[in-house]
Scaffold this motif. Structure first.
Motif, PDB file in Angstrom:
ATOM      1  N   ASN A   1      -5.648  -0.485  -3.276  1.00  0.00           N
ATOM      2  CA  ASN A   1      -4.778  -1.636  -3.489  1.00  0.00           C
ATOM      3  C   ASN A   1      -5.019  -2.723  -2.453  1.00  0.00           C
ATOM      4  O   ASN A   1      -4.554  -3.862  -2.627  1.00  0.00           O
ATOM      5  CB  ASN A   1      -3.314  -1.189  -3.448  1.00  0.00           C
ATOM      6  CG  ASN A   1      -2.376  -2.225  -4.014  1.00  0.00           C
ATOM      7  OD1 ASN A   1      -2.471  -2.586  -5.187  1.00  0.00           O
ATOM      8  ND2 ASN A   1      -1.463  -2.721  -3.193  1.00  0.00           N
TER       9      ASN A   1
ATOM     10  N   GLY B   1      -3.400   3.749  -3.244  1.00  0.00           N
ATOM     11  CA  GLY B   1      -2.868   2.888  -2.197  1.00  0.00           C
ATOM     12  C   GLY B   1      -3.953   2.239  -1.367  1.00  0.00           C
ATOM     13  O   GLY B   1      -3.855   1.061  -0.998  1.00  0.00           O
TER      14      GLY B   1
ATOM     15  N   THR C   1       0.827  -1.205   0.000  1.00  0.00           N
ATOM     16  CA  THR C   1       0.000   0.000   0.000  1.00  0.00           C
ATOM     17  C   THR C   1       0.864   1.259   0.000  1.00  0.00           C
ATOM     18  O   THR C   1       0.606   2.208  -0.759  1.00  0.00           O
ATOM     19  CB  THR C   1      -0.940  -0.003   1.216  1.00  0.00           C
ATOM     20  OG1 THR C   1      -1.792  -1.146   1.148  1.00  0.00           O
ATOM     21  CG2 THR C   1      -1.788   1.250   1.247  1.00  0.00           C
TER      22      THR C   1
END
Length: 382
Positions: free
Chosen positions: A236, A233, A206
């Protein structure tokens, strides 16, 4: 079936119904178990350095809350400001993309024009699926009091589990027969190791994906780069679906400048995902979470359908734990051993029925046995 079998069947059905009704509570308990397992593993690392258990747990909890406070203090304010910018720039980007497609229709032959997609039609077709997937997420975040209560419940359960994890572990192990309890203890060790690998790998990937996204978008001059990077992020955390969802707002904003910048942004996200998939994830997770891509996607659809928004983020650890239990209990202990007892009985029957079994193996020879058996004392010499 007799009366006892009917009672057992009714009891099983009632238990399944009760578990289904409290599935959200069970999911929050699993989230607390994951967090407590992570902090407990960190505390064990501190204990291996010579610290006492109480101070090691306090240090682990302090590091966790310090990270949360730093995130909300340093990242959330600029992210919230740029996220408001996303709310009106992304629709403008979609409108620009739709007008670009309409201009493309005038340049291609009439035979190919029906095959060019219309963005409004695609959105209309995808709207029911998006509403079904994200409806529970809006319900999850709409009530601030409910969210705070759920977070508080997870933190309280985490503290309870972390205070004396062995007591809860022994209580869970005692639910199984005594001969199988050592096996359950080993399975729990594997689950703990896999959850630690998932937490560590997810945190690192991340951070890497977020930083690379922010740096790349800033170099390209895309507006709201910080918000887009944090969003990349954060998404993800959702394998397969998350990277696809994160690239959509970035491309929409890049379309406000030019189609070529949108194409470069798409290539940037593809490069970042390749770096994450081929270098970062295999290195930090060390293949501990070796799951087939189709299994991961199916598990995500399953858990988001039955558990909602939170189930989407916990789909991977739930799948990892379920995989370990199925592999160790169902496959190794049940299916792999299914025919072993029957095979051993067959071999014994074959040996007993063999003609060699009728041979008298006792040999009337003085050299076949010692002159003085070991059970009898040797004669004393006069």
């Amino acid at each position: 079936m007799n009366l006892g079998q009917w009672i057992g069947l009714i009891a099983i059905v009632l238990c399944l119904y009760i578990l289904w009704q409290i599935r959200q509570v069970l999911l929050l308990m699993f989230a607390a178990v994951v967090l407590a397992t992570t902090l407990n593993r960190l505390a064990k690392r501190f204990q291996s350095s010579g610290l006492k258990r109480g101070f090691a747990v306090f240090l682990s909890v302090t590091i966790f809350f310090a990270g949360v406070v730093c995130f909300f203090w340093l990242i959330v304010p600029p992210f919230a400001q740029q996220f408001q910018e996303l709310t009106y720039r992304v629709p403008q980007g979609f409108a620009r993309f739709n007008s670009w497609l309409q201009q493309l229709e005038t340049l291609v032959p009439q035979q190919l024009a029906p095959y060019i997609p219309n963005l409004n039609d695609l959105i209309a077709q995808a709207q029911p699926f998006v509403n079904e997937i994200l409806g529970s997420s809006f319900a999850f975040v709409s009530g601030s009091l409910e969210v705070l209560l759920k977070i508080l419940l997870v933190l309280v359960l985490t503290g309870m589990f972390l205070a004396d994890p062995q007591a809860y572990r022994r209580l869970f192990i005692r639910l199984f027969p005594s001969f199988y309890r050592p096996r359950i203890d080993g399975i729990l060790d594997k689950c703990e190791l896999s959850l630690e690998g998932w937490i560590t790998g997810t945190f690192i990937t991340t951070i890497v994906v977020g930083l690379l996204s922010v740096i790349g978008l800033s170099v390209l001059g895309v507006k709201a780069a910080l918000a887009l990077g944090v969003l990349a992020g954060f998404l993800n955390l959702i394998p397969n679906l998350g990277p696809t969802l994160s690239v959509v707002p970035a491309i929409a904003i890049a379309l406000l400048d030019s189609p070529w910048k949108a194409l470069i942004v798409l290539l940037l996200y593809l490069v970042i995902q390749q770096i994450d998939a081929n270098f970062v994830t295999p290195t930090v997770m060390a293949h501990q979470l070796s799951l087939l891509p189709a299994v991961t996607l199916i598990s995500q659809l399953f858990f988001v359908t039955f558990f909602g928004f939170l189930g989407l983020f916990l789909a991977l650890p739930l799948t990892v734990v379920a995989k370990i239990w199925l592999q160790e209990v169902l496959i190794k202990d049940v299916l792999d051993e299914w025919g072993n007892s029957h095979r051993q009985e067959t071999e014994l029957v074959i040996i007993s029925q063999s003609p060699m079994s009728d041979i008298d193996w006792s040999v009337d020879n003085k050299t076949s046995e010692p002159e003085h058996p070991i059970d009898e004392p040797l004669p004393q010499e006069e």
